[in-house]
Design a protein around this motif. Structure first.
Motif, PDB file in Angstrom:
ATOM      1  N   UNK A 116       0.856  -1.187   0.000  1.00 22.38           N
ATOM      2  CA  UNK A 116       0.000   0.000   0.000  1.00 22.38           C
ATOM      3  C   UNK A 116       0.893   1.239   0.000  1.00 22.38           C
ATOM      4  N   UNK A 117       0.786   2.097   1.014  1.00 28.03           N
ATOM      5  CA  UNK A 117       1.514   3.360   1.033  1.00 28.03           C
ATOM      6  C   UNK A 117       3.021   3.150   0.892  1.00 28.03           C
ATOM      7  N   UNK A 118       3.611   3.795  -0.113  1.00 29.78           N
ATOM      8  CA  UNK A 118       5.033   3.614  -0.391  1.00 29.78           C
ATOM      9  C   UNK A 118       5.315   2.398  -1.234  1.00 29.78           C
ATOM     10  N   UNK A 119       4.281   1.667  -1.608  1.00 34.24           N
ATOM     11  CA  UNK A 119       4.460   0.384  -2.277  1.00 34.24           C
ATOM     12  C   UNK A 119       4.935   0.467  -3.712  1.00 34.24           C
ATOM     13  N   UNK A 120       4.623   1.545  -4.420  1.00 37.49           N
ATOM     14  CA  UNK A 120       5.024   1.584  -5.832  1.00 37.49           C
ATOM     15  C   UNK A 120       6.538   1.522  -5.979  1.00 37.49           C
ATOM     16  N   UNK A 121       7.251   2.243  -5.125  1.00 36.57           N
ATOM     17  CA  UNK A 121       8.714   2.204  -5.185  1.00 36.57           C
ATOM     18  C   UNK A 121       9.264   0.922  -4.574  1.00 36.57           C
ATOM     19  N   UNK A 122       8.632   0.414  -3.517  1.00 33.17           N
ATOM     20  CA  UNK A 122       9.083  -0.844  -2.906  1.00 33.17           C
ATOM     21  C   UNK A 122       8.930  -2.000  -3.880  1.00 33.17           C
ATOM     22  N   UNK A 123       7.802  -2.051  -4.580  1.00 33.66           N
ATOM     23  CA  UNK A 123       7.563  -3.098  -5.573  1.00 33.66           C
ATOM     24  C   UNK A 123       8.604  -3.017  -6.680  1.00 33.66           C
ATOM     25  N   UNK A 124       8.899  -1.814  -7.108  1.00 32.03           N
ATOM     26  CA  UNK A 124       9.921  -1.646  -8.149  1.00 32.03           C
ATOM     27  C   UNK A 124      11.264  -2.233  -7.699  1.00 32.03           C
ATOM     28  N   UNK A 125      11.622  -2.009  -6.436  1.00 29.39           N
ATOM     29  CA  UNK A 125      12.903  -2.519  -5.938  1.00 29.39           C
ATOM     30  C   UNK A 125      12.939  -4.040  -5.896  1.00 29.39           C
ATOM     31  N   UNK A 126      11.791  -4.661  -5.662  1.00 26.60           N
ATOM     32  CA  UNK A 126      11.734  -6.129  -5.650  1.00 26.60           C
ATOM     33  C   UNK A 126      11.723  -6.686  -7.074  1.00 26.60           C
TER      34      UNK A 126
END
Length: 348
Positions: free
Chosen positions: A168-178
């Protein structure tokens, strides 16, 4: 005594300013301390009123929202929620804003989103970003560059394993890193990121340009296969199913779950039912409880589970809830989750 969250609404539409002010005034713990029709007025009100959260339109006169966001994140970083239309252009710009430091995106009320649904989701997003860890925007940005790709002998022989991810919050960049660290032969991935309708189309397209895997917005009946990432479309739940040896997804509407649609819990529970011990679950940054109960069902069904650690989360909510429930096997920094997932898949 707990203080109310102070919100500044920045939008050139008088109607939107009025709707947001009225709707948010009904939400417990939130107060709109002011509104602004453009970034110049907003700048003065930020200095004077010191808001905790800003809602920001991205298409405004005198200075566009992206230019204002860059200045804000450089000199006075605050939690920002982007307010955008459902157009393709609006979605693309909103994603750029997320990469520049905005924490959430919400669509303006439309046929797809009623004022009631919008106000509930906006209030939840405000509560989420108010707790976020804010950092100034670096003076020099390296841009979207793929990370180092992890390696695993097991990935090339995997046929019936799947990965389920929720954020959720902050997830777009976290998902990109994974995802940018995973090789093209990674087992199929099903993914829920809390995001409005149409924005997930642009999100999938952006990731597809960066990743070794093929990343698409899921359609009803899509098969889950190695090398493919299916992202739940905004405003729809995604359910994982199995027919014989074939994994696939169903895309359905339905009530909000944990204030969300799509909901991570809906996805994780279906993965627990139909994939069981063949699944790996990952829960990333975000506020609230969505995904925690579903991840526990996955673990109880034999799946291995990973949560993002508190230090690297923008908001340590969803992972914290999952950990508290006993649903998490491993806790890792966002930069090491891809490698850990690859190594765990060798043992599944």
């Amino acid at each position: 005594m707990k203080m109310d969250i102070k919100v500044l609404v920045v939008d050139d539409s008088a109607v939107i300013r009025k709707v947001f002010t009225e709707q948010l005034s009904r939400q417990k713990g939130i107060v709109v301390i002011g509104t602004a029709p453009d970034p110049y007025v907003a700048r003065d009100k930020i200095v004077k009123l010191k808001p905790d959260v800003i809602t920001l339109d991205i298409e405004m006169p005198r200075m566009d929202g992206i230019t204002f966001l860059k200045k804000l994140m450089k000199y006075f970083p605050l939690p920002v929620i982007i307010v955008s239309s459902l157009s393709a252009k609006g979605s693309k710009i909103a994603l750029e804003a997320l990469s520049l430091g905005a924490l959430e995106v919400i669509s303006k009320p439309s046929a797809a989103y009623s004022v009631g649904d919008m106000s509930i989701q906006l209030a939840e997003k405000i509560r989420a970003v108010s707790k976020a860890k804010m950092m100034p925007l670096p003076a020099e940005r390296t841009g979207d560059k793929p990370e180092g790709i992890v390696t695993s002998k097991a990935l090339s022989t995997t046929t019936n394993k799947i990965i389920a991810i929720g954020a959720s919050t902050g997830g777009t960049e976290a998902i990109k890193k994974v995802l940018t660290r995973l090789p093209a032969n990674t087992p199929g991935i099903v993914l829920v990121q809390h995001m409005p309708a149409h924005f997930t189309t642009s999100f999938a397209g952006r990731l597809n340009d960066l990743c070794q895997m093929n990343v698409v917005e899921a359609k009803n009946g899509d098969t889950v296969t190695n090398g493919k990432v299916l992202i739940a479309p905004g405003n729809f739940h995604m359910i994982f199913k199995r027919s014989g040896a074939r994994y696939y997804v169903e895309i359905k509407t339905g009530p909000l779950v944990q204030y969300q649609r799509p909901a991570v819990d809906i996805l994780f529970r279906s993965v627990a039912r139909y994939a069981g011990a063949n699944a790996l679950g990952i829960i990333l940054t975000g506020m609230g409880k969505d995904g925690a109960a579903g991840m526990l069902e996955m673990k109880n069904a034999g799946a291995v589970t990973i949560a993002q650690d508190e230090k690297s989360c923008v908001v340590f909510g969803m992972p914290k809830e999952a950990i508290a429930l006993g649903a998490v096997d491993h806790v890792h920094d966002i930069n090491s989750i891809a490698q850990k997932a690859a190594s765990l898949l060798e043992k599944i």
